[in-house]
Design a protein around this motif. Structure first.
Motif, PDB file in Angstrom:
ATOM      1  N   MET A   1       0.819  -1.194   0.000  1.00  0.00           N
ATOM      2  CA  MET A   1       0.000   0.000   0.000  1.00  0.00           C
ATOM      3  C   MET A   1       0.860   1.254   0.000  1.00  0.00           C
ATOM      4  SD  MET A   1      -2.956  -1.164  -0.280  1.00  0.00           S
ATOM      5  CE  MET A   1      -4.146   0.065   0.145  1.00  0.00           C
ATOM      6  N   ASN A   2       2.069   1.139   0.536  1.00  0.00           N
ATOM      7  CA  ASN A   2       2.948   2.293   0.570  1.00  0.00           C
ATOM      8  C   ASN A   2       3.333   2.723  -0.841  1.00  0.00           C
ATOM      9  OD1 ASN A   2       4.564   4.310   1.550  1.00  0.00           O
ATOM     10  ND2 ASN A   2       6.258   2.979   2.092  1.00  0.00           N
ATOM     11  N   VAL A   3       3.515   1.765  -1.724  1.00  0.00           N
ATOM     12  CA  VAL A   3       3.877   2.085  -3.106  1.00  0.00           C
ATOM     13  C   VAL A   3       2.741   2.823  -3.798  1.00  0.00           C
ATOM     14  CG1 VAL A   3       4.479   1.068  -5.325  1.00  0.00           C
ATOM     15  CG2 VAL A   3       5.426   0.109  -3.237  1.00  0.00           C
ATOM     16  N   ILE A   4       1.518   2.374  -3.547  1.00  0.00           N
ATOM     17  CA  ILE A   4       0.355   3.015  -4.163  1.00  0.00           C
ATOM     18  C   ILE A   4       0.198   4.443  -3.657  1.00  0.00           C
ATOM     19  CG2 ILE A   4      -2.160   2.920  -4.395  1.00  0.00           C
ATOM     20  CD1 ILE A   4      -1.876  -0.150  -4.233  1.00  0.00           C
ATOM     21  N   SER A   5       0.376   4.647  -2.358  1.00  0.00           N
ATOM     22  CA  SER A   5       0.237   6.001  -1.827  1.00  0.00           C
ATOM     23  C   SER A   5       1.337   6.915  -2.357  1.00  0.00           C
ATOM     24  CB  SER A   5       0.234   5.984  -0.301  1.00  0.00           C
ATOM     25  OG  SER A   5       1.490   5.552   0.200  1.00  0.00           O
ATOM     26  N   ARG A   6       2.554   6.384  -2.504  1.00  0.00           N
ATOM     27  CA  ARG A   6       3.624   7.198  -3.083  1.00  0.00           C
ATOM     28  C   ARG A   6       3.334   7.528  -4.542  1.00  0.00           C
ATOM     29  NH1 ARG A   6       9.086   4.681  -2.960  1.00  0.00           N
ATOM     30  NH2 ARG A   6       7.906   2.768  -2.982  1.00  0.00           N
ATOM     31  N   PHE A   7       2.710   6.582  -5.256  1.00  0.00           N
ATOM     32  CA  PHE A   7       2.381   6.812  -6.656  1.00  0.00           C
ATOM     33  C   PHE A   7       1.402   7.967  -6.799  1.00  0.00           C
ATOM     34  CE2 PHE A   7      -0.452   5.921 -10.266  1.00  0.00           C
ATOM     35  CZ  PHE A   7       0.470   6.000 -11.295  1.00  0.00           C
ATOM     36  N   PHE A   8       0.380   7.999  -5.959  1.00  0.00           N
ATOM     37  CA  PHE A   8      -0.617   9.059  -6.071  1.00  0.00           C
ATOM     38  C   PHE A   8      -0.112  10.391  -5.544  1.00  0.00           C
ATOM     39  CE2 PHE A   8      -3.581   5.422  -6.385  1.00  0.00           C
ATOM     40  CZ  PHE A   8      -4.119   5.764  -7.616  1.00  0.00           C
ATOM     41  N   LYS A   9       0.864  10.382  -4.636  1.00  0.00           N
ATOM     42  CA  LYS A   9       1.423  11.628  -4.119  1.00  0.00           C
ATOM     43  C   LYS A   9       2.506  12.189  -5.034  1.00  0.00           C
ATOM     44  CE  LYS A   9       0.543  10.609   0.718  1.00  0.00           C
ATOM     45  NZ  LYS A   9       1.158  10.323   2.030  1.00  0.00           N
ATOM     46  N   ASP A  10       3.003  11.377  -5.949  1.00  0.00           N
ATOM     47  CA  ASP A  10       4.076  11.798  -6.842  1.00  0.00           C
ATOM     48  C   ASP A  10       3.556  12.853  -7.812  1.00  0.00           C
ATOM     49  OD1 ASP A  10       6.432  12.004  -8.166  1.00  0.00           O
ATOM     50  OD2 ASP A  10       6.244  10.098  -9.223  1.00  0.00           O
ATOM     51  N   THR A  11       4.252  13.974  -7.854  1.00  0.00           N
ATOM     52  CA  THR A  11       3.807  15.058  -8.730  1.00  0.00           C
ATOM     53  C   THR A  11       4.708  15.253  -9.932  1.00  0.00           C
ATOM     54  OG1 THR A  11       5.023  16.659  -7.385  1.00  0.00           O
ATOM     55  CG2 THR A  11       2.685  16.312  -6.861  1.00  0.00           C
ATOM     56  N   SER A  12       5.803  14.531  -9.998  1.00  0.00           N
ATOM     57  CA  SER A  12       6.684  14.699 -11.158  1.00  0.00           C
ATOM     58  C   SER A  12       6.092  13.967 -12.349  1.00  0.00           C
ATOM     59  CB  SER A  12       8.091  14.195 -10.848  1.00  0.00           C
ATOM     60  OG  SER A  12       8.071  12.821 -10.604  1.00  0.00           O
ATOM     61  N   GLY A  13       5.967  14.648 -13.438  1.00  0.00           N
ATOM     62  CA  GLY A  13       5.304  14.094 -14.612  1.00  0.00           C
ATOM     63  C   GLY A  13       6.033  12.938 -15.259  1.00  0.00           C
ATOM     64  N   SER A  14       7.346  13.004 -15.291  1.00  0.00           N
ATOM     65  CA  SER A  14       8.094  11.953 -15.978  1.00  0.00           C
ATOM     66  C   SER A  14       7.968  10.612 -15.255  1.00  0.00           C
ATOM     67  CB  SER A  14       9.565  12.344 -16.106  1.00  0.00           C
ATOM     68  OG  SER A  14      10.158  12.487 -14.826  1.00  0.00           O
ATOM     69  N   THR A  15       7.943  10.624 -13.937  1.00  0.00           N
ATOM     70  CA  THR A  15       7.826   9.376 -13.193  1.00  0.00           C
ATOM     71  C   THR A  15       6.465   8.732 -13.418  1.00  0.00           C
ATOM     72  OG1 THR A  15       9.299  10.277 -11.514  1.00  0.00           O
ATOM     73  CG2 THR A  15       8.063   8.336 -10.929  1.00  0.00           C
ATOM     74  N   VAL A  16       5.433   9.526 -13.441  1.00  0.00           N
ATOM     75  CA  VAL A  16       4.089   9.002 -13.676  1.00  0.00           C
ATOM     76  C   VAL A  16       3.986   8.421 -15.082  1.00  0.00           C
ATOM     77  CG1 VAL A  16       1.655   9.645 -13.834  1.00  0.00           C
ATOM     78  CG2 VAL A  16       3.062  10.578 -12.003  1.00  0.00           C
ATOM     79  N   ILE A  17       4.574   9.078 -16.048  1.00  0.00           N
ATOM     80  CA  ILE A  17       4.560   8.576 -17.423  1.00  0.00           C
ATOM     81  C   ILE A  17       5.330   7.270 -17.519  1.00  0.00           C
ATOM     82  CG2 ILE A  17       5.393   9.044 -19.762  1.00  0.00           C
ATOM     83  CD1 ILE A  17       4.707  11.991 -19.248  1.00  0.00           C
ATOM     84  N   GLU A  18       6.459   7.185 -16.837  1.00  0.00           N
ATOM     85  CA  GLU A  18       7.243   5.944 -16.848  1.00  0.00           C
ATOM     86  C   GLU A  18       6.447   4.795 -16.228  1.00  0.00           C
ATOM     87  OE1 GLU A  18      10.796   6.973 -14.822  1.00  0.00           O
ATOM     88  OE2 GLU A  18      11.628   8.072 -16.522  1.00  0.00           O
ATOM     89  N   TYR A  19       5.779   5.044 -15.122  1.00  0.00           N
ATOM     90  CA  TYR A  19       4.956   4.000 -14.495  1.00  0.00           C
ATOM     91  C   TYR A  19       3.834   3.571 -15.445  1.00  0.00           C
ATOM     92  CZ  TYR A  19       7.080   4.626  -9.884  1.00  0.00           C
ATOM     93  OH  TYR A  19       7.951   4.669  -8.826  1.00  0.00           O
ATOM     94  N   GLY A  20       3.258   4.518 -16.140  1.00  0.00           N
ATOM     95  CA  GLY A  20       2.201   4.188 -17.098  1.00  0.00           C
ATOM     96  C   GLY A  20       2.713   3.340 -18.247  1.00  0.00           C
ATOM     97  N   LEU A  21       3.891   3.665 -18.737  1.00  0.00           N
ATOM     98  CA  LEU A  21       4.482   2.878 -19.821  1.00  0.00           C
ATOM     99  C   LEU A  21       4.825   1.465 -19.361  1.00  0.00           C
ATOM    100  CD1 LEU A  21       6.838   5.505 -21.493  1.00  0.00           C
ATOM    101  CD2 LEU A  21       4.758   4.520 -22.435  1.00  0.00           C
ATOM    102  N   ILE A  22       5.338   1.332 -18.145  1.00  0.00           N
ATOM    103  CA  ILE A  22       5.647   0.005 -17.607  1.00  0.00           C
ATOM    104  C   ILE A  22       4.372  -0.810 -17.458  1.00  0.00           C
ATOM    105  CG2 ILE A  22       6.489  -1.209 -15.563  1.00  0.00           C
ATOM    106  CD1 ILE A  22       8.556   1.078 -15.269  1.00  0.00           C
TER     107      ILE A  22
END
Length: 57
Positions: A1-22
């Motif tokens: 659950m910690n990973v999910i909460s960090r994912f939603f709190k992450d505001t950097s665009g490149s990291t979110v895009i990378e997670y989406g591509l993975i």
């Protein structure tokens, strides 16, 4: 659950895009695997219905 909460709190665009591509790559790999397995199972069942001898079964 910690990973999910960090994912939603992450505001950097490149990291979110990378997670989406993975996630998209994993989904495509799972789709390819299931399609390959279903084709293998269909072929296997059709050869048994026809009565073709399979030396590996």
């Amino acid at each position: 659950m910690n990973v999910i909460s960090r994912f939603f709190k992450d505001t950097s665009g490149s990291t979110v895009i990378e997670y989406g591509l993975i996630a998209a790559l994993i989904a495509m790999a799972l789709l390819a695997i299931t399609q390959g397995l279903s084709a293998l199972l269909i072929t296997s069942s059709q050869t048994k219905e026809i009565g073709t001898e399979n030396p590996f079964s």
